[in-house]
Scaffold this active site. Structure first.
Site, short mmCIF file in Angstrom:
data_model
loop_
_atom_site.label_atom_id
_atom_site.label_comp_id
_atom_site.label_asym_id
_atom_site.label_seq_id
_atom_site.Cartn_x
_atom_site.Cartn_y
_atom_site.Cartn_z
CG ASP A 122 -0.19 -0.16 2.53
OD1 ASP A 122 0.56 0.76 2.89
OD2 ASP A 122 -0.34 -1.21 3.20
CD GLU A 126 20.04 -24.29 -14.60
OE1 GLU A 126 18.86 -24.69 -14.58
OE2 GLU A 126 20.87 -24.59 -13.71
#
Ligand code: DGJ
Length: 727
Positions: free
Chosen positions: A533, A613
């Site tokens: 928020d 990777e």
């Protein structure tokens, strides 16, 4: 620009593209007359109709004029008990035990710059702002109400706050005090809210207004995973690029309510603020109460433009310096790799694999303190566990510094386990109702953060830890909803203050930490995105968006979050596959594309990755560093809706001068005999030519209207990242 017209007693607030107006009418009632696209500042109260509506009372000043009723007029700040039966903004309990509020206009002030709210988060800034304060008085209650408006013209944002002062000689009790009331003279609107659960935060839900009240809110002590303190009212046919919409956010991290009601006469009222559940605040003579800040944006060009206006304002005026513009560090967090099972060597293994990839910050998550070997023990004991970390943080940081990495640490200050030294010493510091055993949540209790001595104790421990080593980043977590709300420090008649005092306590501690450790970067986290928020964003420039790191689920979570909050606020990490939550495997490239649309990092055991990777990750980190300015400062365009289950989800970040863009796209599952498709872009300059990934070049108008040709994906969840640069 704020204009007061003496004769008509109208206040007109102009931003670059919008106008907001209110008027003190003939009975000094403050009416809302308009909020929408920018117009001349004429008195717009002609839009308000007067008619004798049966069962709608008339205030004493109206005499026998039956056409004048608080029940039917659009109110700037709605009252109760004296004739308006719709959603109230304020309720006062007077010494007689009566409940009502009746407000009349008494004056105003216009100031340069932005008002400040003590102890509460708020948008900040200097001369870009103007402030209007409108004074209202309840004569019988001897209470004044100050309505604050902050106008940020360039970003089309208007903030609101409310201060209530008891001017009488006896105590008054506030039973509700909303931050925002918006009484639009419009009917037939839709309400959009953002809802979900832990690992499924902020999914948009759109409903057509029906008779009666529609509301969302939280009574969990946090703003919550379930509903977000951001809502939109919009025209029924409004979409991403067209239609009127009004977005409203509340800068508050505790219980809230956002409620909308359409009157029978097609006035739609939105009231937003602290949830009235178990809220009361006693105002002794001379005392005041300040409601948290709210902010509004109107867009006549749909949700996309509304979001960009919020993003620009939040980025420039809510996020604190220097993190508004400074690139966030690429981090590695050990949580999903180790959970509680780690020691210094294990952490350093991960760090040693991370440093050569260009990762800049190592974040040590939960499990480094007290007897924290599982989530049943240790919370409250903020002392380094030297069995896991011999030599404490100093030794660990020395190694990290040698690797060229910065250090970050996880904390959860608001919580306590019953199996902790703190609980054994102060069982009464945990929130509980006398005579009841408190409910546990993740096997932990909440500390009574409304109490200063509780906060002081926790803070002094954490301060010692942060002072013991070069800590540049803190992840402030919080992993339960608050129940059993009662404080030993307050008398019975003030227990309705505990929820709010708890939130003020968090804000106070965050403030203290930031002033004791200037430049400290705090990432918010509440079991993922349970307190995402505007209140937290004032202190924590980014928030862990969700505990769900599955790239495909994240498309939805980040999409929903983007309606109000900018990408730079969304903590997003690449994690291992199959994903711990969904068991789904997605390509590493796709996980990178999704995480790069927030604040980028990794959350996996890098020491167990393959050289192939690692080569992909190294490139991802390089790409992110080169493109972060677009994610952080660019204009965000949602190109598709992931909830529509289309063949792909796409979005774009476009530089403010429209000369550069990053377009990202993630395909769904692959199918045979798939059609050729083109992706139509947004936000580009039609008159420029753009080179895509250093190869083919296209006219802006072509990309906007004919689109970019997409490959047919082979394999599920493939992705694309297009870097467009104007020639
Ligand atoms: C919840 C957070 O969202 C996770 O990232 C992790 O920090 C755990 N808490 C640790 O307990």
């Amino acid at each position: 620009m704020i204009v007061y017209e003496q004769e008509s007693r109208t206040f007109t607030l102009h931003t670059k593209n919008t106008t907001y107006q209110m008027k003190a009418d003939r009975h000094s009632v403050l009416l809302h007359t308009y909020y929408g696209a920018r117009v001349q500042g004429d008195d717009l109260s002609y839009r308000i109709g007067y008619a004798d509506r049966g069962a709608s009372p008339n205030p004493p000043e109206a005499g026998h004029d039956r056409t004048y009723s608080l029940d039917t007029l659009p109110q700037e700040y709605s009252t109760c008990g004296v004739g308006d039966f719709r959603l109230p903004s304020i309720e006062l309990e007077l010494p007689s035990g009566s409940r009502s509020a009746d407000l009349r206009y008494t004056g105003y002030e216009i100031r340069e710059g932005k008002y400040a709210l003590e102890g509460l988060p708020a948008f900040h800034g200097g001369s870009e702002w103007e402030t209007l304060v409108v004074f209202l008085t309840d004569a019988a209650a001897q209470v004044t109400v100050e309505l604050y408006y902050g106008v940020l013209a360039e970003q089309d944002l208007i903030t609101r706050a409310v201060r209530v002062v008891n001017r009488g000689a006896e105590a008054v009790r506030l039973c509700q005090c909303a931050s925002l009331c918006l009484d639009l003279s419009r009917g037939g609107l839709d309400l959009v809210t953002f809802n979900g659960a832990h690992t499924k935060e902020r999914s948009p839900a759109r409903t057509h207004m029906a008779p009666g009240v529609q509301s969302v809110g939280s009574v969990r002590g946090t703003s919550s995973h379930q509903h977000n303190p951001f809502v939109i009212l919009c025209e029924q046919d409004a979409g991403e690029d067209h239609g009127d919409c009004w977005g409203a956010m509340l800068l508050y991290s505790g219980n809230f309510q956002a409620a909308a009601e359409e009157s029978p006469f097609e006035i739609t009222r939105l009231v937003m603020g602290i949830h009235p559940y178990h809220f009361t605040w006693t105002l002794a003579p001379g005392e005041s109460f300040t409601a948290p800040e709210a902010a509004m944006v109107f867009s006549g060009e749909g949700f996309g433009e509304m979001s960009r206006r919020f993003h620009r304002a939040i980025q420039a005026h809510l996020i604190r310096d220097p993190y508004q513009w400074e690139r966030r560090p690429v981090l590695i967090n050990n949580w999903e790799a180790t959970l509680f099972d780690f020691n210094a060597e294990k952490l350093l293994d991960i760090a040693r694999a991370a440093a050569p990839l260009g990762i800049e910050l190592f974040v040590m998550d939960d499990g480094w303190f007290g007897a924290r070997d599982s989530d049943y023990a240790g919370l409250g004991d903020w002392v380094v566990n030297e069995k896991k970390l011999p030599g404490g943080l100093t030794a660990l940081c020395k190694e990290l510094t040698a690797l060229g990495m910065k250090f970050g640490i996880w904390i959860e200050p608001e919580m306590i386990n019953e199996d902790s030294d703190l609980y054994r010493a102060h069982p009464d510091w945990a929130m509980r109702i006398p005579g009841r055993d408190p409910a546990r949540c993740r096997s932990q209790l909440a500390l009574d953060f409304s109490r200063q001595e509780v906060r002081d104790h926790v803070y002094s421990q954490i301060k010692a830890v942060l002072s013991s080593a070069p800590v540049s980043y803190v992840k402030w977590d919080m992993n339960r909803s608050i129940t059993d709300v009662w404080s030993a420090a307050l008398p019975a008649e003030r227990q309705g203050e505990v929820y709010h005092r708890y939130v003020l306590g968090i804000y106070e501690m965050l403030d203290r930490m930031l002033s004791d450790f200037p430049g400290l970067f705090i990432e918010g986290c509440t079991g993922g995105g349970g307190r995402f928020d505007g209140g937290m964003l004032y202190y924590t420039p980014q928030i862990w968006c969700s505990d769900n790191t599955d790239a495909i689920d994240r498309l939805r979570i980040q999409y929903g979050t983007s309606f109000c909050y900018p990408p730079s606020t969304m903590g997003a990490h690449v994690s291992a596959v199959p994903n711990a939550d969904t068991d789904r495997s997605t390509p590493l490239e796709t996980r990178g594309v999704v995480a790069m649309s927030g604040t980028f990092g990794y959350e996996m055991d890098l020491s167990k990755t393959t050289p192939e990777e690692r080569a992909v990750m190294k490139r991802q980190v390089e790409d992110y560093k080169a493109l972060a300015h677009l994610v952080q400062r660019g204009d965000y365009y949602r190109l598709t809706d992931p909830f529509a289950n289309g063949p792909y989800t796409a979005w774009a970040h476009v530089s403010p001068d429209r000369r550069e863009a990053l377009v990202s796209l993630v395909f769904g599952t692959a199918h045979s005999a798939a059609p050729f498709r083109s992706l139509r872009l947004k936000g580009l300059d039609p008159d420029l030519r753009y080179r895509v990934n250093g190869q083919d070049s296209y006219a802006g108008s072509v990309l906007l209207h004919a689109g970019y040709p997409l490959p047919i994906p082979r394999g599920d969840y493939q992705s694309l990242q297009l870097h467009l640069v104007a020639e």
